[in-house]
Design an enzyme around this catalytic site. Structure first.
Site, PDB file in Angstrom:
ATOM      1  N   ASP A 265      70.552  67.208   7.344  1.00  0.00           N
ATOM      2  CA  ASP A 265      70.965  67.210   8.563  1.00  0.00           C
ATOM      3  C   ASP A 265      70.045  68.172   9.449  1.00  0.00           C
ATOM      4  OD1 ASP A 265      71.978  66.282  10.980  1.00  0.00           O
ATOM      5  OD2 ASP A 265      74.095  66.157  10.104  1.00  0.00           O
TER       6      ASP A 265
HETATM    7  C1  BGC Z   1      73.737  65.079  13.503  1.00  0.00           C
HETATM    8  C2  BGC Z   1      73.344  63.748  12.793  1.00  0.00           C
HETATM    9  C3  BGC Z   1      71.963  63.274  13.462  1.00  0.00           C
HETATM   10  C4  BGC Z   1      71.047  64.357  13.676  1.00  0.00           C
HETATM   11  C5  BGC Z   1      69.701  64.090  14.490  1.00  0.00           C
HETATM   12  C6  BGC Z   1      72.835  65.973  13.548  1.00  0.00           C
HETATM   13  O1  BGC Z   1      73.056  67.080  14.652  1.00  0.00           O
HETATM   14  O2  BGC Z   1      74.625  65.568  12.535  1.00  0.00           O
HETATM   15  O3  BGC Z   1      74.184  62.858  12.510  1.00  0.00           O
HETATM   16  O4  BGC Z   1      71.550  61.981  12.881  1.00  0.00           O
HETATM   17  O5  BGC Z   1      71.454  65.320  14.459  1.00  0.00           O
HETATM   18  O6  BGC Z   1      69.738  63.773  15.684  1.00  0.00           O
END
Ligand code: BGC
Length: 769
Positions: free
Chosen positions: A302
């Site tokens: 993530d």
């Molecule tokens: C989130 C993810 C997301 C990623 C990219 C993160 O802050 O937890 O779910 O896909 O950002 O935008």
């Protein structure tokens, strides 16, 4: 209650979890590493033979989009660095490039035409509920219990995103959660692993289609692996500490289902799980996901979750964060910069075996080959197609269909709904009734602010009544709305609009009040300690009620709310979530009875926040009832929820009769029930089957959903609904993580929600031989 003895072949069968049917195969080289074989083996090997270590690590590096992609910008700090890295072959993927085909093509061109090996980038975006044509938030879609429509919604999102250059979505989010305080429940399928698994499959199949290499499908990503929905106290990013039973029986099932459905990628999660951050968690990623489940795609971290392992107190510095991540099976680094900066050194000094890098790169290249990117890196970059597909009528019509199916009727006393179509004075009250952005909900990154049909616009299309509108009060301070990505500021003081709203309500026959959360009050980092109506809305509701009791309360929110006063006093309550671009039309059609609601709650609604986490599949405890003076209860609150999981009304009524259990073979149980539409209008009902395994080596929940059927019935029509329970569905994961099916007595319950009363039971016997 009857007892049936079933001579079912069993028992205590320990099934191997590794039952995936893949075209690819996996062989174990050493405990931390698998070698993936696929139809592209030779091409991948040839390519990898030409790659330097740094180019391999480049494939494992993902950057967020920069906004000057159409040309180099040498003096713009990180943007310049990212541009250089792409050109050197040190980037494998970009996320969130805004601006459609033109921008994507410009970035792809650098990778394909300016790098030594010309390896195309995989282009990612958070396509969570629609792309430009925003669909209902996933929690709302889940309330439809309609897998075909959910699949279609994902399919449309994929087609629209793919036409804009995207070939990878960070969806579906399939974190089971029991905590309405957690803002990200709006992105998921709710609290139940069975329903959650069906939704996971529908969404994965919708995004990826039958053939990933066609230009209207995109790779999906099952996220966030794992445990993120169990953040303590519902506080975002908080510690997760759960036992084996919860992990295997509640949290894992949707992920396992997604893996079995062929999802191409996984994303790990921000949280620590039992002391080890998910990103550095070998057990989760290597043992379970890539080992037991034989997952042959790749895992992306993530955002920044690799570097956050230092804040967690796990890795002492960024270099160690890179080491822990690769060893644990995180294949791609999203915005931590730790692979691009440290992995080569770790390999060169012998801390990390290069075979781990090779394994990750193989997995990533495999998905790129499957997407057809090597055949034509610009296959998602056709500006003509983008124009033709974006916002096309079929998507809008489908968004309306999905929105209507997502609405849940929570209460309808005195048949206040549906509204009469003529000669009524209707007062519409609430800032959210006249809001064209909030209904898009969070995670609508490519959506246009202001592109939703408001409730006011929806109701205005019904001309037979006299409709007037008064805001009453803002939900959020107006200036905070402009900053879409920022924290919204709740209006806690301004009640100046009450007078006008009260005066309007006084002279009206019916009052429709649209209250709830602004679209940006749920989502990532939007935890709430209070889950009531925000700001002055409760006060407004009570003030209006004093002058007119004929209130239809339309709730728009991204999570279950605690609304005990409204439940006690307001005659009609409609749960309308955040329904996307067609929000106002869907709500108007339901309020006027042109669409008969059939949604059912995918999450329990509590009476008060103190009950949270509250969920239907809880355990019985040793003192479940008031027979004991000291028993499991609150002294100041009921144990029961306000509205249970699976609950939802219709403009008609249904009866369940004639529950029968039969055995057709020794491996499955057949169950049937007669479902009748006892009302005056056509309607749909979700018939639900629950079991309770009464005694087990590890205690089982009082109810577990094991089947459901969406049935449409004409007035007075009866249909027999059939369920088949396979022996395998009666088992569970024990505390050694083995799947066991134990003999004994099972209750079954069938009805229209998790409080279903129609009951029978059967016995599962040990195999005689
Ligand atoms: C989130 C993810 C997301 C990623 C990219 C993160 O802050 O937890 O779910 O896909 O950002 O935008």
């Amino acid at each position: 209650m009857k007892n049936y003895s079933l001579y079912i072949l069993l028992i205590c069968i320990i099934t191997s979890c590794n039952d995936l049917k893949n075209n690819t195969s996996v062989s174990q080289k050493d405990p931390g590493q698998q070698i993936i074989h696929s139809g592209f083996d030779d091409q991948i090997s040839d390519l990898m033979a030409k790659m330097t270590l740094k180019e391999k690590i480049g494939q494992m590096n993902q950057y967020n989009g920069f906004w000057d992609a159409t040309g180099p910008s040498p003096d713009k700090g990180k943007s310049a660095m990212k541009y250089e890295h792409i050109r050197n072959g040190y980037v494998g993927s970009m996320l969130n490039i805004k601006g459609g085909v033109k921008q994507v093509k410009a970035v792809q061109k650098i990778a394909v035409e300016e790098t030594r090996l010309g390896i195309p980038l995989i282009i990612a975006f958070d396509v969570i509920h629609g792309f430009k044509t925003i669909a209902p938030i996933p929690l709302a879609e889940s309330a439809s219990w309609d897998m075909e429509t959910i699949k279609k919604s994902a399919q449309n999102a994929a087609e629209e995103a793919a036409a804009s250059g995207i070939n990878w979505t960070f969806a579906p989010m399939i974190d089971t959660s029991r905590d309405a305080r957690w803002g990200r429940v709006m992105e998921g399928g709710g609290e139940d692993p069975f329903l959650g698994s069906k939704i996971a499959i529908a969404r994965v199949k919708g995004f990826q289609g039958e053939d990933l290499s066609t230009s209207n499908t995109i790779a999906a990503c099952a996220k966030h692996f794992a445990g993120y929905g169990f953040a303590e106290a519902g506080r975002e990013y908080n510690t997760v500490d759960v036992g084996t039973s919860t992990l295997n029986n509640i949290i894992f099932p949707p992920f396992k289902a997604a893996a079995e459905a062929g999802v191409k990628t996984f994303m790990n999660s921000f949280n620590e799980l039992n002391g080890i951050p998910a990103t550095g968690n070998k057990y989760l990623q290597r043992e379970v996901l890539k080992g037991k489940w034989g997952f042959d795609g790749f895992v992306v971290s993530d955002w920044g979750s690799m570097m956050e392992m230092t804040a967690h107190g796990h890795a002492k510095d960024l270099k160690q964060a890179a080491e822990f991540s690769i060893k644990a099976g995180s294949d791609m680094d999203m915005e931590s910069y730790v692979y691009v900066e440290h992995l080569a050194d770790l390999v060169n000094e012998g801390t990390v075996d290069v075979s781990l890098v090779d394994d990750a790169v193989r997995r990533i290249l495999k998905v790129k080959f499957e997407l057809g990117l090597f055949e034509d890196p610009y296959r998602y970059c056709d500006e003509e197609r983008e124009k033709a597909i974006t916002g096309k009528k079929e998507f809008i019509d489908d968004a309306l269909d999905m929105a209507k199916k997502s609405i849940v009727l929570l209460k309808n006393n005195n048949n206040l709904l549906p509204l009469k179509k003529e000669n009524q004075k209707i007062a519409l009250i609430g800032a959210l009734a006249n809001d064209k952005t909030s209904p898009l909900g969070n995670w609508s990154l490519a959506g246009e602010p202001g592109s939703a049909i408001s409730v006011l616009e929806g109701l205005q299309q019904y001309k037979g009544n006299n409709l007037s509108y008064a805001k009453g009060a803002d939900v959020v301070v107006p200036k905070s709305k402009a900053a879409w990505a920022d924290e919204v500021v709740v209006n806690k003081t301004d009640t100046s609009g009450f007078v006008e709203a009260i005066a309007l309500a006084k002279k009206s026959d019916v009052v429709v009040m649209v209250l709830g959360e602004h679209g940006m009050q749920s989502g990532e980092a939007k935890s709430r300690a209070n889950i009531d109506l925000p700001g002055v809305q409760q006060e407004l509701l009570e003030a209006v009620y004093k002058v007119n009791k004929n209130i239809v309360l339309v709730l728009t929110n991204g999570r279950p709310l605690a609304i005990p006063w409204a439940d006690e006093n307001i005659p009609s309550i409609v749960e309308a979530w955040q329904l996307g671009v067609q929000s106002g039309n869907a709500i108007a059609q339901v309020l006027y009875g042109d669409y008969n609601p059939s949604g059912k709650l995918p999450m329990t609604f509590p009476r008060s926040v103190g009950q949270v986490p509250i969920y239907y599949n809880h355990k019985n405890t040793g003192r479940p009832s008031a027979e004991n003076v000291f028993w499991s209860h609150y002294s100041d609150e009921e144990n029961t929820p306000l509205y249970p999981f699976g609950y939802g009304l219709s403009y008609t009524t249904f009866s369940y009769e004639n529950l029968k259990i039969d055995t057709v073979s020794d491996r499955e149980i057949k169950i049937s029930v007669d479902l009748t539409n006892t009302g005056e209008v056509k309607g749909k009902e979700v018939a639900q089957l629950y079991i309770h395994d009464l005694f087990a080596s590890v205690t089982r929940p009082v109810r577990e959903l094991k089947g459901f059927e969406l049935v449409e019935l004409e007035p007075k029509e009866t249909k027999t609904v059939h369920f088949t329970l396979s022996e395998k569905e009666l088992g569970f994961y024990d505390n050694n993580e083995a799947y066991v099916i134990e003999p004994g007595e099972f209750n079954i319950y069938i009805g229209g929600d998790s409080g279903a009363l129609l009951q029978d039971s059967f016995k599962l016997k040990k195999q005689s031989n």
